[in-house]
Design a protein around this motif. Structure first.
Motif, short mmCIF file in Angstrom:
data_model
loop_
_atom_site.label_atom_id
_atom_site.label_comp_id
_atom_site.label_asym_id
_atom_site.label_seq_id
_atom_site.Cartn_x
_atom_site.Cartn_y
_atom_site.Cartn_z
N GLY A 3 38.83 18.73 76.82
CA GLY A 3 38.75 19.57 75.64
C GLY A 3 38.73 21.05 75.98
N VAL A 4 38.08 21.40 77.10
CA VAL A 4 38.02 22.80 77.52
C VAL A 4 39.40 23.29 77.95
CG1 VAL A 4 37.05 24.43 79.18
CG2 VAL A 4 35.60 22.64 78.21
N VAL A 30 40.25 32.23 82.06
CA VAL A 30 41.08 31.48 81.11
C VAL A 30 42.42 31.12 81.75
CG1 VAL A 30 42.31 31.59 78.90
CG2 VAL A 30 39.95 32.44 79.07
N ALA A 31 43.00 32.04 82.52
CA ALA A 31 44.26 31.76 83.20
C ALA A 31 44.10 30.59 84.17
CB ALA A 31 44.74 32.99 83.96
N LEU A 32 42.98 30.52 84.87
CA LEU A 32 42.73 29.42 85.79
C LEU A 32 42.59 28.10 85.03
CD1 LEU A 32 42.17 28.40 88.66
CD2 LEU A 32 39.75 28.93 88.28
N LEU A 33 41.87 28.11 83.91
CA LEU A 33 41.70 26.89 83.11
C LEU A 33 43.04 26.40 82.57
CD1 LEU A 33 38.48 27.83 81.10
CD2 LEU A 33 38.66 26.25 83.04
N LYS A 34 43.86 27.31 82.07
CA LYS A 34 45.16 26.92 81.52
C LYS A 34 46.13 26.51 82.61
CE LYS A 34 45.54 26.66 77.84
NZ LYS A 34 45.03 25.57 76.95
N ALA A 35 45.99 27.09 83.81
CA ALA A 35 46.81 26.65 84.94
C ALA A 35 46.44 25.23 85.34
CB ALA A 35 46.63 27.60 86.13
N SER A 36 45.17 24.90 85.24
CA SER A 36 44.73 23.53 85.53
C SER A 36 45.32 22.55 84.52
CB SER A 36 43.20 23.45 85.48
OG SER A 36 42.63 24.31 86.45
N GLN A 69 48.23 11.06 76.92
CA GLN A 69 46.78 11.21 76.79
C GLN A 69 46.31 12.52 77.43
OE1 GLN A 69 45.52 8.71 75.02
NE2 GLN A 69 43.48 9.61 74.85
N THR A 70 46.86 12.83 78.61
CA THR A 70 46.48 14.05 79.30
C THR A 70 46.87 15.30 78.52
OG1 THR A 70 46.72 13.01 81.48
CG2 THR A 70 46.84 15.40 81.42
N SER A 71 48.06 15.27 77.94
CA SER A 71 48.58 16.48 77.31
C SER A 71 48.15 16.67 75.86
CB SER A 71 50.12 16.49 77.38
OG SER A 71 50.66 15.36 76.75
N MET A 72 47.68 15.58 75.18
CA MET A 72 47.46 15.69 73.75
C MET A 72 46.06 15.32 73.27
SD MET A 72 51.10 14.29 72.24
CE MET A 72 50.85 15.00 70.62
N ASN A 122 49.43 18.39 83.32
CA ASN A 122 50.55 17.96 82.49
C ASN A 122 51.82 17.77 83.30
OD1 ASN A 122 48.88 18.05 80.27
ND2 ASN A 122 49.70 19.97 79.47
N LEU A 123 52.08 18.70 84.22
CA LEU A 123 53.29 18.63 85.04
C LEU A 123 53.27 17.39 85.93
CD1 LEU A 123 55.94 19.87 85.95
CD2 LEU A 123 54.65 21.26 87.58
#
Length: 227
Positions: free
Chosen positions: A62-63, A82-88, A117-120, A93-94
């Protein structure tokens, strides 16, 4: 080094070693998040922040799946964090998408489910996406068609047909999430699916399934006898 700094350094070292020995299964959700935050916030005890974020967003997934704008407005998080969290999130997803795309979709279904499940599952708003398949059921493209509100996302049959033709697809898998967590299809979901099936049938494009992703699992229109 002060006693507090020495304690923090020792805690971080133990957390890193526990992760390297046992992987993600060796850590609680908040500890895995703490491990990430350690790299972005090196001079602060980030355990309280990790627990606060888990409490606010519900889980590690969720984070990292939270909207960037929401994270940037969250106390204790800066642009680098935030950039690190979104990169994770992007990395997860990749990896799962690469695995899901390695074989024909219908013979690689567990990997496809894991990717969805991972992406959504952690999204805070409904999202509708399409998996475009060729005649061998290989994945041609995966596109987010629309983002909606917490309980609705608009879907337009004409746009679905247009994108299917543009991708030279012969079959589709419809996917959307329920942020409430319940993956059961609603009456509106059923009606929308039947409308899309009729529109696609006119141009000889088959809809293999409609998957609804919840926080703890998925439902399949095909398995439920709704398609």
């Amino acid at each position: 080094m002060t006693d507090q700094e020495d304690h923090r350094h020792g805690h971080r070292e133990r957390l890193r070693k526990r992760f390297l020995r046992g992987g993600e299964d060796a850590l609680a959700d908040y500890e895995l998040l703490e491990l990430l935050l350690m790299f972005a916030i090196p001079r602060r005890d980030v355990k309280p922040l990790a627990k606060e974020l888990i409490g606010k967003f519900g889980s590690f997934a969720g984070v990292i799946n939270a909207d960037t704008d929401v994270l940037l407005k969250t106390k204790g998080l800066g642009e680098s964090t935030v950039a690190l969290l979104k990169a994770s999130q992007a990395s997860a997803n990749l990896l799962s998408k690469t695995h899901a795309s390695s074989k024909p979709v219908l013979s690689n279904w567990p990997a496809v489910q894991a990717y969805l499940q991972t992406s959504m599952a952690g999204l805070s708003r409904e999202q509708f996406r399409l998996l475009f398949l060729d005649r061998q059921n290989r994945l041609l493209a995966d596109e987010v068609m629309s983002d909606g509100t917490i309980d609705h996302t608009p879907v337009y049959p004409r746009e679905v047909v247009r994108r299917a033709l543009a991708n030279n697809a012969t079959a589709l898998i419809l996917v959307h999430n329920h942020p409430s967590g319940d993956a059961s299809p609603s009456k509106a979901d059923i009606t929308m699916t039947h409308n899309l099936k009729e529109a696609c049938a006119k141009i000889d494009i088959q809809i293999h399934d409609h998957i609804i992703v919840g926080k703890m699992g998925q439902s399949s229109f095909r398995d439920l006898g709704l398609l």
